[in-house]
Design a protein around this motif. Structure first.
Motif, PDB file in Angstrom:
ATOM      1  N   TRP A   1      38.449  30.660  26.390  1.00 54.30           N
ATOM      2  CA  TRP A   1      38.446  29.410  27.154  1.00 54.30           C
ATOM      3  C   TRP A   1      39.794  28.733  27.091  1.00 54.30           C
ATOM      4  O   TRP A   1      40.607  29.007  26.229  1.00 54.30           O
ATOM      5  N   TRP A   2      40.011  27.889  28.054  1.00 54.91           N
ATOM      6  CA  TRP A   2      41.276  27.155  28.192  1.00 54.91           C
ATOM      7  C   TRP A   2      41.065  25.756  27.703  1.00 54.91           C
ATOM      8  O   TRP A   2      40.186  25.046  28.194  1.00 54.91           O
ATOM      9  N   GLN A   3      41.848  25.325  26.726  1.00 57.21           N
ATOM     10  CA  GLN A   3      41.709  23.984  26.136  1.00 57.21           C
ATOM     11  C   GLN A   3      42.821  23.082  26.669  1.00 57.21           C
ATOM     12  O   GLN A   3      43.998  23.410  26.552  1.00 57.21           O
TER      13      GLN A   3
ATOM     14  N   GLN B   1      53.602  28.622  32.642  1.00 50.61           N
ATOM     15  CA  GLN B   1      53.233  29.954  33.071  1.00 50.61           C
ATOM     16  C   GLN B   1      51.957  29.897  33.895  1.00 50.61           C
ATOM     17  O   GLN B   1      51.145  29.007  33.744  1.00 50.61           O
ATOM     18  N   GLU B   2      51.788  30.881  34.714  1.00 45.10           N
ATOM     19  CA  GLU B   2      50.605  30.969  35.545  1.00 45.10           C
ATOM     20  C   GLU B   2      49.485  31.649  34.762  1.00 45.10           C
ATOM     21  O   GLU B   2      49.692  32.686  34.147  1.00 45.10           O
ATOM     22  N   VAL B   3      48.309  31.033  34.768  1.00 40.42           N
ATOM     23  CA  VAL B   3      47.135  31.600  34.119  1.00 40.42           C
ATOM     24  C   VAL B   3      46.067  31.767  35.192  1.00 40.42           C
ATOM     25  O   VAL B   3      45.665  30.810  35.842  1.00 40.42           O
ATOM     26  N   THR B   4      45.627  33.014  35.388  1.00 34.12           N
ATOM     27  CA  THR B   4      44.664  33.350  36.430  1.00 34.12           C
ATOM     28  C   THR B   4      43.479  34.080  35.830  1.00 34.12           C
ATOM     29  O   THR B   4      43.649  34.901  34.937  1.00 34.12           O
ATOM     30  N   LEU B   5      42.289  33.783  36.334  1.00 27.19           N
ATOM     31  CA  LEU B   5      41.096  34.553  36.012  1.00 27.19           C
ATOM     32  C   LEU B   5      40.753  35.357  37.249  1.00 27.19           C
ATOM     33  O   LEU B   5      40.730  34.803  38.355  1.00 27.19           O
ATOM     34  N   ARG B   6      40.478  36.624  37.077  1.00 29.68           N
ATOM     35  CA  ARG B   6      40.163  37.477  38.225  1.00 29.68           C
ATOM     36  C   ARG B   6      39.023  38.404  37.863  1.00 29.68           C
ATOM     37  O   ARG B   6      39.025  39.027  36.811  1.00 29.68           O
TER      38      ARG B   6
ATOM     39  N   TYR C   1      35.495  39.603  33.965  1.00 24.98           N
ATOM     40  CA  TYR C   1      36.708  38.887  34.372  1.00 24.98           C
ATOM     41  C   TYR C   1      37.859  39.214  33.436  1.00 24.98           C
ATOM     42  O   TYR C   1      37.655  39.547  32.268  1.00 24.98           O
ATOM     43  N   ARG C   2      39.072  39.090  33.958  1.00 21.79           N
ATOM     44  CA  ARG C   2      40.297  39.262  33.184  1.00 21.79           C
ATOM     45  C   ARG C   2      41.091  37.966  33.253  1.00 21.79           C
ATOM     46  O   ARG C   2      41.136  37.315  34.294  1.00 21.79           O
ATOM     47  N   VAL C   3      41.746  37.598  32.157  1.00 24.96           N
ATOM     48  CA  VAL C   3      42.670  36.470  32.138  1.00 24.96           C
ATOM     49  C   VAL C   3      44.067  37.070  32.227  1.00 24.96           C
ATOM     50  O   VAL C   3      44.442  37.896  31.400  1.00 24.96           O
ATOM     51  N   ILE C   4      44.810  36.659  33.231  1.00 30.49           N
ATOM     52  CA  ILE C   4      46.153  37.188  33.447  1.00 30.49           C
ATOM     53  C   ILE C   4      47.141  36.051  33.207  1.00 30.49           C
ATOM     54  O   ILE C   4      47.061  35.011  33.859  1.00 30.49           O
ATOM     55  N   ILE C   5      48.068  36.272  32.278  1.00 34.19           N
ATOM     56  CA  ILE C   5      49.050  35.254  31.920  1.00 34.19           C
ATOM     57  C   ILE C   5      50.404  35.690  32.436  1.00 34.19           C
ATOM     58  O   ILE C   5      50.877  36.781  32.099  1.00 34.19           O
ATOM     59  N   ASP C   6      51.003  34.828  33.254  1.00 29.04           N
ATOM     60  CA  ASP C   6      52.347  35.061  33.781  1.00 29.04           C
ATOM     61  C   ASP C   6      52.450  36.382  34.542  1.00 29.04           C
ATOM     62  O   ASP C   6      53.491  37.036  34.521  1.00 29.04           O
ATOM     63  N   ARG C   7      51.356  36.804  35.161  1.00 31.68           N
ATOM     64  CA  ARG C   7      51.291  38.032  35.963  1.00 31.68           C
ATOM     65  C   ARG C   7      51.622  39.297  35.180  1.00 31.68           C
ATOM     66  O   ARG C   7      51.878  40.340  35.748  1.00 31.68           O
ATOM     67  N   VAL C   8      51.640  39.208  33.849  1.00 32.64           N
ATOM     68  CA  VAL C   8      52.042  40.352  33.028  1.00 32.64           C
ATOM     69  C   VAL C   8      50.987  40.711  31.988  1.00 32.64           C
ATOM     70  O   VAL C   8      50.595  41.864  31.857  1.00 32.64           O
ATOM     71  N   PHE C   9      50.530  39.724  31.224  1.00 34.47           N
ATOM     72  CA  PHE C   9      49.657  39.977  30.090  1.00 34.47           C
ATOM     73  C   PHE C   9      48.205  39.800  30.500  1.00 34.47           C
ATOM     74  O   PHE C   9      47.830  38.776  31.050  1.00 34.47           O
ATOM     75  N   VAL C  10      47.368  40.791  30.195  1.00 39.32           N
ATOM     76  CA  VAL C  10      45.958  40.759  30.560  1.00 39.32           C
ATOM     77  C   VAL C  10      45.126  40.719  29.286  1.00 39.32           C
ATOM     78  O   VAL C  10      45.247  41.584  28.416  1.00 39.32           O
TER      79      VAL C  10
ATOM     80  N   LEU D   1      44.846  28.310  37.244  1.00 37.00           N
ATOM     81  CA  LEU D   1      44.971  26.936  36.762  1.00 37.00           C
ATOM     82  C   LEU D   1      45.948  26.180  37.657  1.00 37.00           C
ATOM     83  O   LEU D   1      47.015  26.686  38.003  1.00 37.00           O
ATOM     84  N   GLY D   2      45.557  24.984  38.056  1.00 35.26           N
ATOM     85  CA  GLY D   2      46.381  24.161  38.925  1.00 35.26           C
ATOM     86  C   GLY D   2      46.131  24.391  40.406  1.00 35.26           C
ATOM     87  O   GLY D   2      46.612  23.641  41.249  1.00 35.26           O
ATOM     88  N   GLU D   3      45.359  25.426  40.737  1.00 31.99           N
ATOM     89  CA  GLU D   3      45.051  25.726  42.142  1.00 31.99           C
ATOM     90  C   GLU D   3      44.110  24.661  42.701  1.00 31.99           C
ATOM     91  O   GLU D   3      43.197  24.199  42.037  1.00 31.99           O
ATOM     92  N   ARG D   4      44.339  24.277  43.958  1.00 26.52           N
ATOM     93  CA  ARG D   4      43.465  23.308  44.617  1.00 26.52           C
ATOM     94  C   ARG D   4      42.180  24.006  45.044  1.00 26.52           C
ATOM     95  O   ARG D   4      42.218  24.992  45.770  1.00 26.52           O
ATOM     96  N   MET D   5      41.048  23.509  44.541  1.00 25.48           N
ATOM     97  CA  MET D   5      39.744  24.096  44.839  1.00 25.48           C
ATOM     98  C   MET D   5      38.773  22.987  45.220  1.00 25.48           C
ATOM     99  O   MET D   5      38.280  22.268  44.357  1.00 25.48           O
ATOM    100  N   THR D   6      38.513  22.840  46.500  1.00 22.74           N
ATOM    101  CA  THR D   6      37.512  21.880  46.943  1.00 22.74           C
ATOM    102  C   THR D   6      36.137  22.502  46.747  1.00 22.74           C
ATOM    103  O   THR D   6      36.012  23.705  46.499  1.00 22.74           O
ATOM    104  N   GLN D   7      35.094  21.712  46.888  1.00 22.01           N
ATOM    105  CA  GLN D   7      33.741  22.254  46.753  1.00 22.01           C
ATOM    106  C   GLN D   7      33.467  23.308  47.818  1.00 22.01           C
ATOM    107  O   GLN D   7      32.788  24.302  47.565  1.00 22.01           O
TER     108      GLN D   7
END
Length: 169
Positions: A164-166, A21-26, A95-104, A37-43
């Motif tokens: 936090w994400w473990q 599932q997709e996990v996003t912080l916004r 910030y909000r943690v959004i799981i699978d674009r549904v659960f906040v 999570l998994g997004e490519r983020m360079t410095q």
């Protein structure tokens, strides 16, 4: 001709279904300040999005087999493994943690609200070994429970104070 196309479509669908599932912080006030999570983020990307530099780097980490870069703001910390976001810690209700674009889920909610928000068949919520911590595992799109998990830390009244994400080692 139709059979190879059908096979290719089924293969693409199976590959997509097998991903977690997709996990996003916004950020609430500024949606451009987000990480997935998994997004490519360079410095450079982190600087453009958050206006921060790396706090420190660990090169050739033997535990995770790669380079880890840590970033820290006043209410959000995250790290990138080989330039991909893989871990975060959140202590602010900004910030909000959004799981699978549904659960906040956010800091300030109660554990009971999280239980009511996410159906029981989609989650496992266990009390952690440390008092007032809860380990939250979720069902992936493939139907299995993930090894990775959210950790919710609550106060004595059950109100979430940090998320936090473990990552399993």
């Amino acid at each position: 001709m139709k059979l190879p196309l059908l096979f290719l479509a089924v293969l693409c669908f199976a590959t997509r279904a097998a991903t977690a599932q997709e996990v996003t912080l916004r950020m609430i006030d500024n949606a451009s300040k987000s990480i997935t999570l998994g997004e490519r983020m360079t410095q450079e990307t982190v600087w453009k999005r958050f206006g921060i530099y790396a706090t420190y780097n660990i090169y050739d980490d033997t535990c995770f087999n790669g380079d880890i870069t840590y970033y820290e703001t006043e209410d959000l910390e995250f790290s990138c493994l080989n330039s991909k976001v893989h871990q975060f810690s959140l202590t602010s209700d900004r910030y909000r943690v959004i799981i699978d674009r549904v659960f906040v889920i956010c800091v300030g909610m109660t554990i009971d609200q999280v239980k009511a928000l996410i159906p029981e068949e989609r989650r496992i919520l266990r009390e952690g070994t440390i008092k007032n911590t809860y380990r939250f595992m979720f069902r992936t799109r493939s139907g299995e429970f993930s090894d990775e998990q959210l950790v919710l830390v609550a106060d004595e009244r059950g109100r979430i104070t940090s998320i936090w994400w473990q990552v399993p080692v």
